[in-house]
Design an enzyme around this catalytic site. Structure first.
Site, PDB file in Angstrom:
ATOM      1  N   GLY A   1       8.286  -0.160   9.250  1.00  0.00           N
ATOM      2  CA  GLY A   1       7.949   1.268   9.143  1.00  0.00           C
ATOM      3  C   GLY A   1       6.486   1.423   8.783  1.00  0.00           C
ATOM      4  O   GLY A   1       5.786   0.447   8.473  1.00  0.00           O
TER       5      GLY A   1
ATOM      6  N   SER B   1       2.972   2.322   6.848  1.00  0.00           N
ATOM      7  CA  SER B   1       2.494   2.087   5.491  1.00  0.00           C
ATOM      8  C   SER B   1       2.878   3.286   4.628  1.00  0.00           C
ATOM      9  O   SER B   1       2.691   4.429   5.027  1.00  0.00           O
ATOM     10  CB  SER B   1       0.965   1.929   5.515  1.00  0.00           C
ATOM     11  OG  SER B   1       0.469   1.838   4.215  1.00  0.00           O
TER      12      SER B   1
ATOM     13  N   CYS C   1       5.984   4.094   3.787  1.00  0.00           N
ATOM     14  CA  CYS C   1       7.306   4.674   4.144  1.00  0.00           C
ATOM     15  C   CYS C   1       8.376   4.308   3.125  1.00  0.00           C
ATOM     16  O   CYS C   1       9.426   4.952   3.068  1.00  0.00           O
ATOM     17  CB  CYS C   1       7.718   4.217   5.547  1.00  0.00           C
ATOM     18  SG  CYS C   1       8.138   2.465   5.675  1.00  0.00           S
TER      19      CYS C   1
ATOM     20  N   SER D   1       8.671  -1.659   0.748  1.00  0.00           N
ATOM     21  CA  SER D   1       8.644  -2.551  -0.432  1.00  0.00           C
ATOM     22  C   SER D   1       9.565  -2.047  -1.535  1.00  0.00           C
ATOM     23  O   SER D   1      10.303  -2.824  -2.146  1.00  0.00           O
ATOM     24  CB  SER D   1       7.215  -2.663  -0.971  1.00  0.00           C
ATOM     25  OG  SER D   1       6.350  -3.170   0.028  1.00  0.00           O
TER      26      SER D   1
ATOM     27  N   SER E   1       4.971  -4.334  10.806  1.00  0.00           N
ATOM     28  CA  SER E   1       5.472  -4.944  12.065  1.00  0.00           C
ATOM     29  C   SER E   1       5.665  -3.881  13.150  1.00  0.00           C
ATOM     30  O   SER E   1       6.797  -3.555  13.526  1.00  0.00           O
ATOM     31  CB  SER E   1       6.763  -5.720  11.818  1.00  0.00           C
ATOM     32  OG  SER E   1       7.745  -4.967  11.127  1.00  0.00           O
TER      33      SER E   1
HETATM   34  N1  LIG Z   1      -5.136  -1.402   9.433  1.00  0.00           N
HETATM   35  C1  LIG Z   1      -4.007  -1.452   8.695  1.00  0.00           C
HETATM   36  N2  LIG Z   1      -2.847  -1.044   9.238  1.00  0.00           N
HETATM   37  C2  LIG Z   1      -1.705  -1.089   8.486  1.00  0.00           C
HETATM   38  N3  LIG Z   1      -1.638  -1.531   7.196  1.00  0.00           N
HETATM   39  C3  LIG Z   1      -2.804  -1.952   6.648  1.00  0.00           C
HETATM   40  C4  LIG Z   1      -4.027  -1.933   7.358  1.00  0.00           C
HETATM   41  N4  LIG Z   1      -5.009  -2.391   6.527  1.00  0.00           N
HETATM   42  C5  LIG Z   1      -4.421  -2.695   5.371  1.00  0.00           C
HETATM   43  N5  LIG Z   1      -3.100  -2.436   5.418  1.00  0.00           N
HETATM   44  C6  LIG Z   1      -2.188  -2.754   4.330  1.00  0.00           C
HETATM   45  O1  LIG Z   1      -1.510  -3.938   4.765  1.00  0.00           O
HETATM   46  C7  LIG Z   1      -0.121  -3.760   4.742  1.00  0.00           C
HETATM   47  C8  LIG Z   1       0.450  -4.064   6.095  1.00  0.00           C
HETATM   48  O2  LIG Z   1       0.455  -5.451   6.249  1.00  0.00           O
HETATM   49  P1  LIG Z   1       1.596  -6.045   7.195  1.00  0.00           P
HETATM   50  O3  LIG Z   1       1.417  -7.520   7.181  1.00  0.00           O
HETATM   51  O4  LIG Z   1       2.895  -5.468   6.807  1.00  0.00           O
HETATM   52  O5  LIG Z   1       1.135  -5.450   8.607  1.00  0.00           O
HETATM   53  S1  LIG Z   1       1.641  -5.932  10.052  1.00  0.00           S
HETATM   54  O6  LIG Z   1       3.097  -6.187   9.939  1.00  0.00           O
HETATM   55  O7  LIG Z   1       0.858  -7.160  10.401  1.00  0.00           O
HETATM   56  O8  LIG Z   1       1.288  -4.774  10.958  1.00  0.00           O
HETATM   57  C9  LIG Z   1       0.174  -2.345   4.419  1.00  0.00           C
HETATM   58  O9  LIG Z   1       1.060  -2.434   3.307  1.00  0.00           O
HETATM   59  P2  LIG Z   1       2.240  -1.374   3.106  1.00  0.00           P
HETATM   60  O10 LIG Z   1       1.534  -0.100   2.738  1.00  0.00           O
HETATM   61  O11 LIG Z   1       3.049  -1.934   1.985  1.00  0.00           O
HETATM   62  O12 LIG Z   1       3.000  -1.257   4.413  1.00  0.00           O
HETATM   63  C10 LIG Z   1      -1.144  -1.695   4.061  1.00  0.00           C
HETATM   64  O13 LIG Z   1      -1.181  -1.372   2.689  1.00  0.00           O
HETATM   65  N1  LIG Z   2      12.945   7.120  -1.424  1.00  0.00           N
HETATM   66  C1  LIG Z   2      11.761   7.417  -1.987  1.00  0.00           C
HETATM   67  N2  LIG Z   2      11.574   8.628  -2.546  1.00  0.00           N
HETATM   68  C2  LIG Z   2      10.389   8.934  -3.092  1.00  0.00           C
HETATM   69  N3  LIG Z   2       9.322   8.112  -3.147  1.00  0.00           N
HETATM   70  C3  LIG Z   2       9.471   6.899  -2.596  1.00  0.00           C
HETATM   71  C4  LIG Z   2      10.679   6.472  -1.997  1.00  0.00           C
HETATM   72  N4  LIG Z   2      10.514   5.206  -1.551  1.00  0.00           N
HETATM   73  C5  LIG Z   2       9.247   4.860  -1.865  1.00  0.00           C
HETATM   74  N5  LIG Z   2       8.624   5.863  -2.505  1.00  0.00           N
HETATM   75  C6  LIG Z   2       7.231   5.866  -2.983  1.00  0.00           C
HETATM   76  O1  LIG Z   2       6.410   5.852  -1.842  1.00  0.00           O
HETATM   77  C7  LIG Z   2       5.258   5.026  -2.063  1.00  0.00           C
HETATM   78  C8  LIG Z   2       5.185   3.948  -1.001  1.00  0.00           C
HETATM   79  O2  LIG Z   2       6.329   3.096  -1.160  1.00  0.00           O
HETATM   80  P1  LIG Z   2       6.201   1.553  -0.723  1.00  0.00           P
HETATM   81  O3  LIG Z   2       7.503   0.930  -1.008  1.00  0.00           O
HETATM   82  O4  LIG Z   2       4.979   0.958  -1.310  1.00  0.00           O
HETATM   83  O5  LIG Z   2       5.995   1.708   0.860  1.00  0.00           O
HETATM   84  P2  LIG Z   2       5.580   0.579   1.916  1.00  0.00           P
HETATM   85  O6  LIG Z   2       5.973  -0.732   1.322  1.00  0.00           O
HETATM   86  O7  LIG Z   2       6.349   0.942   3.150  1.00  0.00           O
HETATM   87  O8  LIG Z   2       4.103   0.724   2.079  1.00  0.00           O
HETATM   88  C9  LIG Z   2       5.401   4.465  -3.473  1.00  0.00           C
HETATM   89  O9  LIG Z   2       4.625   5.259  -4.359  1.00  0.00           O
HETATM   90  C10 LIG Z   2       6.869   4.624  -3.775  1.00  0.00           C
HETATM   91  O10 LIG Z   2       7.111   4.811  -5.164  1.00  0.00           O
END
Ligand SMILES: Nc1ncnc2c1ncn2[C@@H]1O[C@H](COP(=O)(O)OS(=O)(=O)O)[C@@H](OP(=O)(O)O)[C@H]1O
Ligand SMILES: Nc1ncnc2c1ncn2[C@@H]1O[C@H](COP(=O)(O)OP(=O)(O)O)[C@@H](O)[C@H]1O
Length: 241
Positions: free
Chosen positions: A47, A49, A51, A54, A138
């Site tokens: 999903g 970033s 969403c 984690s 992903s």
């Molecule tokens: N350009 C760009 N696009 C998307 N995300 C970015 C980028 N740069 C840094 N980040 C941070 O890196 C996390 C995504 O890394 P991933 O390894 O999950 O990405 S991927 O699966 O290779 O697309 C992602 O973490 P999450 O927010 O936890 O999803 C971002 O915080």
């Molecule tokens: N079901 C939910 N309701 C409200 N806030 C959420 C929920 N799930 C995650 N969050 C909040 O959304 C933000 C991003 O969550 P995170 O797990 O880091 O997303 P991702 O790993 O997809 O980047 C965090 O601040 C987290 O506390």
């Protein structure tokens, strides 16, 4: 493309696969799963970033441990500090040429290699009988499908559960816990998923977590746990050889 040098052992032998022979382990996957009373599998969270990948994965991990399951968690940000580190992290220790060759950013090819590496590791962990949670943006269906094939070839059909954390971009932007959307919208981050880079929503995820106001991470984790129970992950399933 780097042309193998004379000192490269593969240059003399040609096809590297000639000299790499699969070795069957003495201890089978079935005996590992029987010991653990569960079926090794990969629960793959995908999903945008922000969403909730984690958060929900960690909540599920907590529930799994509480019920006595053996689980582990691979997370995008964390894996990009080690196995899939960027060039800037590698350069100091390994030098520029190595860092540019093996360091990963966010181009389509770098994301492909990131997911390929993680898929291989996740498959090994599932092969050890672990419930392996993986939380990665992903964005490309092709990359996710490749991991699915890898995991199910090593194990059996049903060992890969794709979880689409379907939170609208607007909600992810409002959350923006790392300020990355703000940077991306200001043009400070290139190729940011959902803003300046594509995200291909899963076509047929095993679990589709449709965003609902008030849905807690625990609600989502329990929904996933229920599906895992129904699919026989927790010990009432036929072990694989
Ligand atoms: N350009 C760009 N696009 C998307 N995300 C970015 C980028 N740069 C840094 N980040 C941070 O890196 C996390 C995504 O890394 P991933 O390894 O999950 O990405 S991927 O699966 O290779 O697309 C992602 O973490 P999450 O927010 O936890 O999803 C971002 O915080
Ligand atoms: N079901 C939910 N309701 C409200 N806030 C959420 C929920 N799930 C995650 N969050 C909040 O959304 C933000 C991003 O969550 P995170 O797990 O880091 O997303 P991702 O790993 O997809 O980047 C965090 O601040 C987290 O506390």
């Amino acid at each position: 493309m780097t042309v193998p040098s004379d000192s490269d052992p593969t240059s003399a032998s040609g096809d590297i696969s000639e000299n790499i022979v699969w070795h069957e382990n003495t201890v089978t996957r079935a005996s590992r799963q029987s010991n653990l009373g569960q079926r090794g599998c990969v629960v793959w969270f995908t999903g945008l970033s922000g969403c909730g990948k984690s958060t929900i994965a960690n909540e599920l991990d907590r529930l799994l441990i509480a019920r006595g399951a053996a689980s582990t968690l691979l997370d995008g940000d964390n894996v990009r500090h080690g196995l899939c580190a960027p060039p800037a992290v590698l350069q100091g220790e390994h030098g520029q040429a190595f860092a540019e060759r093996f360091g990963l950013g966010f181009s389509p090819t770098d994301r492909e290699e990131n997911i390929r590496r993680i898929g291989a590791v996740a498959s090994l962990m599932a092969g050890a009988g672990l419930v392996t949670l993986a939380a990665f943006v992903s964005p490309y269906q092709r990359d996710r499908d490749r991991v699915r094939r890898m995991v199910e070839q090593d194990g059996q059909a049903g060992d890969f559960l794709e979880v689409f954390v379907d939170t609208p971009l607007e909600v992810c932007q409002q959350r923006d816990p790392k300020g990355l959307y703000k940077k991306a919208l200001a043009g400070e981050i290139a190729h940011f998923t959902g803003i300046s880079d594509p995200y291909e929503a899963p076509e047929r995820p095993e679990i589709h977590l449709q965003f609902r106001e008030g849905m807690t991470p625990l609600d989502a984790a329990e929904e996933i746990g229920q599906v895992m129970q129904e699919r026989g992950i927790f010990g009432d399933s036929p072990a694989t050889g």
